[in-house]
Motif scaffolding. Structure first.
Motif, PDB file in Angstrom:
ATOM      1  N   VAL A  59    -104.357 -39.402   4.583  1.00  0.00           N
ATOM      2  CA  VAL A  59    -103.304 -38.415   4.438  1.00  0.00           C
ATOM      3  C   VAL A  59    -103.107 -37.648   5.746  1.00  0.00           C
ATOM      4  O   VAL A  59    -101.974 -37.398   6.183  1.00  0.00           O
ATOM      5  CB  VAL A  59    -103.630 -37.455   3.275  1.00  0.00           C
ATOM      6  CG1 VAL A  59    -102.718 -36.241   3.292  1.00  0.00           C
ATOM      7  CG2 VAL A  59    -103.512 -38.178   1.937  1.00  0.00           C
ATOM      8  N   ARG A  60    -104.198 -37.250   6.380  1.00  0.00           N
ATOM      9  CA  ARG A  60    -104.085 -36.528   7.654  1.00  0.00           C
ATOM     10  C   ARG A  60    -103.495 -37.426   8.744  1.00  0.00           C
ATOM     11  O   ARG A  60    -102.666 -36.983   9.543  1.00  0.00           O
ATOM     12  CB  ARG A  60    -105.448 -35.984   8.070  1.00  0.00           C
ATOM     13  CG  ARG A  60    -105.990 -34.899   7.143  1.00  0.00           C
ATOM     14  CD  ARG A  60    -107.184 -34.198   7.763  1.00  0.00           C
ATOM     15  NE  ARG A  60    -107.815 -33.260   6.855  1.00  0.00           N
ATOM     16  CZ  ARG A  60    -107.397 -32.010   6.647  1.00  0.00           C
ATOM     17  NH1 ARG A  60    -106.334 -31.565   7.285  1.00  0.00           N
ATOM     18  NH2 ARG A  60    -108.039 -31.230   5.810  1.00  0.00           N
ATOM     19  N   ASN A  61    -103.918 -38.672   8.781  1.00  0.00           N
ATOM     20  CA  ASN A  61    -103.368 -39.593   9.778  1.00  0.00           C
ATOM     21  C   ASN A  61    -101.878 -39.827   9.568  1.00  0.00           C
ATOM     22  O   ASN A  61    -101.134 -40.061  10.531  1.00  0.00           O
ATOM     23  CB  ASN A  61    -104.112 -40.930   9.736  1.00  0.00           C
ATOM     24  CG  ASN A  61    -105.502 -40.847  10.354  1.00  0.00           C
ATOM     25  OD1 ASN A  61    -105.731 -40.090  11.288  1.00  0.00           O
ATOM     26  ND2 ASN A  61    -106.440 -41.615   9.825  1.00  0.00           N
ATOM     27  N   ALA A  62    -101.431 -39.741   8.302  1.00  0.00           N
ATOM     28  CA  ALA A  62    -100.006 -39.935   8.018  1.00  0.00           C
ATOM     29  C   ALA A  62     -99.157 -38.856   8.690  1.00  0.00           C
ATOM     30  O   ALA A  62     -98.031 -39.107   9.109  1.00  0.00           O
ATOM     31  CB  ALA A  62     -99.767 -39.939   6.512  1.00  0.00           C
ATOM     32  N   TYR A  89     -96.325 -34.190   6.114  1.00  0.00           N
ATOM     33  CA  TYR A  89     -96.564 -35.268   5.144  1.00  0.00           C
ATOM     34  C   TYR A  89     -96.972 -34.638   3.827  1.00  0.00           C
ATOM     35  O   TYR A  89     -97.993 -33.940   3.751  1.00  0.00           O
ATOM     36  CB  TYR A  89     -97.642 -36.232   5.629  1.00  0.00           C
ATOM     37  CG  TYR A  89     -97.893 -37.369   4.653  1.00  0.00           C
ATOM     38  CD1 TYR A  89     -96.987 -38.418   4.534  1.00  0.00           C
ATOM     39  CD2 TYR A  89     -99.029 -37.380   3.848  1.00  0.00           C
ATOM     40  CE1 TYR A  89     -97.194 -39.454   3.642  1.00  0.00           C
ATOM     41  CE2 TYR A  89     -99.251 -38.410   2.944  1.00  0.00           C
ATOM     42  CZ  TYR A  89     -98.326 -39.445   2.844  1.00  0.00           C
ATOM     43  OH  TYR A  89     -98.538 -40.465   1.947  1.00  0.00           O
ATOM     44  N   GLU A  90     -96.145 -34.858   2.805  1.00  0.00           N
ATOM     45  CA  GLU A  90     -96.413 -34.317   1.470  1.00  0.00           C
ATOM     46  C   GLU A  90     -96.588 -35.477   0.511  1.00  0.00           C
ATOM     47  O   GLU A  90     -95.838 -36.461   0.565  1.00  0.00           O
ATOM     48  CB  GLU A  90     -95.242 -33.439   1.028  1.00  0.00           C
ATOM     49  CG  GLU A  90     -95.368 -32.872  -0.383  1.00  0.00           C
ATOM     50  CD  GLU A  90     -94.932 -33.853  -1.446  1.00  0.00           C
ATOM     51  OE1 GLU A  90     -95.499 -33.806  -2.557  1.00  0.00           O
ATOM     52  OE2 GLU A  90     -94.041 -34.683  -1.167  1.00  0.00           O
ATOM     53  N   ALA A  98     -98.599 -30.611  12.978  1.00  0.00           N
ATOM     54  CA  ALA A  98     -98.874 -31.563  11.901  1.00  0.00           C
ATOM     55  C   ALA A  98     -99.326 -30.782  10.675  1.00  0.00           C
ATOM     56  O   ALA A  98    -100.221 -29.936  10.765  1.00  0.00           O
ATOM     57  CB  ALA A  98     -99.947 -32.565  12.321  1.00  0.00           C
ATOM     58  N   ILE A  99     -98.702 -31.049   9.518  1.00  0.00           N
ATOM     59  CA  ILE A  99     -98.977 -30.282   8.308  1.00  0.00           C
ATOM     60  C   ILE A  99     -99.084 -31.217   7.112  1.00  0.00           C
ATOM     61  O   ILE A  99     -98.225 -32.094   6.932  1.00  0.00           O
ATOM     62  CB  ILE A  99     -97.858 -29.243   8.049  1.00  0.00           C
ATOM     63  CG1 ILE A  99     -97.655 -28.336   9.271  1.00  0.00           C
ATOM     64  CG2 ILE A  99     -98.168 -28.407   6.819  1.00  0.00           C
ATOM     65  CD1 ILE A  99     -96.454 -27.419   9.164  1.00  0.00           C
ATOM     66  N   ASN A 100    -100.128 -31.054   6.321  1.00  0.00           N
ATOM     67  CA  ASN A 100    -100.270 -31.737   5.038  1.00  0.00           C
ATOM     68  C   ASN A 100     -99.992 -30.746   3.915  1.00  0.00           C
ATOM     69  O   ASN A 100    -100.507 -29.621   3.941  1.00  0.00           O
ATOM     70  CB  ASN A 100    -101.675 -32.313   4.857  1.00  0.00           C
ATOM     71  CG  ASN A 100    -101.904 -33.577   5.667  1.00  0.00           C
ATOM     72  OD1 ASN A 100    -102.880 -33.692   6.382  1.00  0.00           O
ATOM     73  ND2 ASN A 100    -101.001 -34.533   5.557  1.00  0.00           N
ATOM     74  N   ARG A 155    -111.150 -40.266   9.913  1.00  0.00           N
ATOM     75  CA  ARG A 155    -111.815 -41.420   9.306  1.00  0.00           C
ATOM     76  C   ARG A 155    -112.880 -40.960   8.333  1.00  0.00           C
ATOM     77  O   ARG A 155    -113.244 -39.777   8.300  1.00  0.00           O
ATOM     78  CB  ARG A 155    -112.446 -42.291  10.386  1.00  0.00           C
ATOM     79  CG  ARG A 155    -113.546 -41.569  11.183  1.00  0.00           C
ATOM     80  CD  ARG A 155    -114.166 -42.461  12.232  1.00  0.00           C
ATOM     81  NE  ARG A 155    -115.198 -41.761  13.004  1.00  0.00           N
ATOM     82  CZ  ARG A 155    -116.479 -41.661  12.635  1.00  0.00           C
ATOM     83  NH1 ARG A 155    -116.902 -42.224  11.499  1.00  0.00           N
ATOM     84  NH2 ARG A 155    -117.356 -41.019  13.396  1.00  0.00           N
ATOM     85  N   MET A 156    -113.373 -41.886   7.537  1.00  0.00           N
ATOM     86  CA  MET A 156    -114.547 -41.615   6.726  1.00  0.00           C
ATOM     87  C   MET A 156    -115.778 -42.097   7.480  1.00  0.00           C
ATOM     88  O   MET A 156    -115.666 -42.815   8.481  1.00  0.00           O
ATOM     89  CB  MET A 156    -114.446 -42.301   5.363  1.00  0.00           C
ATOM     90  CG  MET A 156    -114.520 -43.814   5.404  1.00  0.00           C
ATOM     91  SD  MET A 156    -114.543 -44.564   3.738  1.00  0.00           S
ATOM     92  CE  MET A 156    -116.160 -44.031   3.169  1.00  0.00           C
TER      93      MET A 156
END
Length: 503
Positions: free
Chosen positions: A225-228, A177-178, A143-145, A355-356
């Motif tokens: 964004v990370r969850n995406a 996910y970009e 998984a990569i942002n 999560r926050m």
């Protein structure tokens, strides 16, 4: 003529009748040639049988020659950062690395030489003589942002190509996910999407123009964004009953091939919940790299690590000594550029996710990466560790400093060695140096499993409550109490066995 007459009669069939015949024929073929076998759902904390983890879309693996041509094209696009990592590695390190990572090879070795069999050395080292390696059923989800990552993408993909070739393309899935990039990141991703698919590696690249608005909480946005990047993990489980044994979450860093292999090796050998590298940034006042991700990293006492040179990063004395000797360390939390995650808490209740903080419940507004470490402790997966050998950089300046070239000391100083091993990491001054050559030899202690202990009662938290464009935490730091679950002995037991066979 009879054949033509038959075709004419077929063409005169009413459309509903033709559709019905097509559906019946399709159902008959699906029963004769099923795509997948049935499998049990995710139960407790074990992966379903590997033999049932098949994709509905079988991958057409290209030949080794085709892969080599793609990699040659990839190399021409690479700004030669990470391709130098193991190019001139000392022979003893090559032999050590091949023996160390051989159990991770996820394919049968070919009878002839190939580009990946020469990754660290000669074919004989990879093959282990005439020994044939058994394919691995262990599956890896990357998984990569990415955001404005044009400069690091070629290196990132070059490393992904080579690591996937070792782990086995069929065992690897890459999710990127970009979002919000204003440089040429999106265009470059399209090129590498085609290159990746051409060698048979499964990949999903999703792009978005979304950016964090002025009224979005920073941590809530980063968590989304990370969850995406994790969406395909759950899609593959729900749609195809495919599960993964290891998650590799990567930031926009410059990783070497053996950096990733070492993190995967340590993660599986120790059955760790989370395994992190050590990342560095350049400190202008000091004029040298310092440890970077101290907003997330906490030692096993719960104390924050420092943005400082290597000898002053840890306050916990025992951890500091291990860190200076490049030995793996248990920590309370970390992220540091690359994190290897045990996926079981994502699959099983309570189904952790980024999560926050629950600020209304009094939870300190920590980073989404700190919070997921806390949630791993809460779920009973508190075996969290850092691997100091793996040093990561986000730009070329720091990369060159922390990976200096190896020098021939005999030629430079004109001395002759008097006894002792020719390449002993305890006596070679280059291997003893903290920012020494990348091919620093392994010591026996680096392969010893860690003795994990329960978590601390309190963890240092410097919160970030503001929703604006502040550059750092905006509330006073506190010692935040941890739950009783993280302080119990069963928080660090092995719940999901991901160990490497034979080690």
């Amino acid at each position: 003529m009879a054949k033509q007459a038959g075709l004419m009669r077929m063409r005169r069939l009413p459309t509903p009748v033709a559709l019905a015949l097509g559906v019946m024929l399709g159902m008959l073929l699906s029963r004769l040639f099923p795509w997948t076998n049935s499998t049990a759902s995710w139960r407790t904390n074990t992966i379903p049988p590997k033999s049932h983890q098949q994709s509905r879309q079988p991958i057409q693996l290209p030949t080794l020659d085709k892969r080599a041509r793609v990699l040659n094209l990839l190399t021409s696009l690479t700004p030669h950062y990470t391709k130098e990592c193991t190019r001139n590695a000392q022979p003893l390190y090559s032999q050590q690395a091949l023996e160390r990572y051989a159990p991770l090879i996820g394919h049968k070795t070919p009878s002839t030489g190939s580009w990946f069999s020469k990754l660290f050395g000669d074919d004989d080292h990879v093959h282990g003589g005439s020994k044939e390696l058994v394919p691995s059923d262990h599956k890896y989800f990357f998984a990569i942002n990415l955001y404005n990552s044009f400069d690091v993408i070629p290196d990132l993909f070059a490393t992904l190509f080579r690591v996937a070739a070792i782990l086995g393309y069929h065992n690897v899935f890459v999710s990127i996910y970009e979002n919000g990039s204003t440089d040429q990141t999106k265009a470059l991703l399209r090129i590498f999407d085609a290159l990746t698919r051409s060698v048979g590696m499964r990949i999903t690249i999703r792009s978005s123009m979304r950016t964090r608005g002025a009224f979005n909480h920073r941590i809530e946005y980063l968590a989304e964004v990370r969850n995406a990047a994790f969406v395909p993990l759950h899609e593959l489980r729900d749609a195809e009953n495919e599960y993964f044994d290891t998650i590799i979450f990567m930031n926009d860093i410059l990783p070497c091939i053996d950096d990733l292999l070492e993190l995967i090796y340590q993660s599986r050998k120790n059955n760790a919940g989370i395994t992190c590298a050590a990342d560095y940034m350049y400190h202008q006042e000091i004029g040298a790299p310092v440890f970077y991700d101290n907003w997330v990293a906490r030692d096993i006492n719960g104390t924050a690590l420092e943005n400082a040179p290597f000898e002053r990063i840890f306050h916990h004395e025992a951890s500091s000594q291990r860190f200076q000797r490049h030995l793996p360390i248990q920590v309370q939390s970390c992220w540091n550029g690359i994190a290897i995650l045990d996926p079981a808490p994502f699959y099983s209740p309570p189904h952790v996710r980024f999560r926050m903080a629950r600020i209304t419940e009094g939870e300190c507004s920590a980073s989404e990466c700190s919070l997921i470490c806390n949630d791993y402790w809460e779920s009973g997966y508190g075996r969290i560790m850092m691997v100091p050998r793996v040093k990561l950089a986000y730009d070329r300046k720091v990369f060159d400093i922390i990976h200096p070239p190896r020098r021939n000391l005999t030629a430079i100083r004109g001395y002759a060695r008097l006894g002792g091993l020719p390449d002993d990491p305890r006596t070679d001054p280059q291997d003893r140096a903290w920012f020494g050559p990348h091919d620093r030899l392994f010591t026996e202690e680096e392969s010893e499993p860690l003795d994990f202990v329960p978590g601390p009662e309190n963890v240092w938290c410097w919160g970030w409550d503001g929703a604006g464009d502040l550059d750092g935490p905006d509330v006073d730091p506190i010692w935040e109490p941890m739950s009783n679950k993280s302080r119990r002995a069963d928080a660090v037991i092995v719940r999901h066995d991901r160990s490497i066979p034979g080690l």
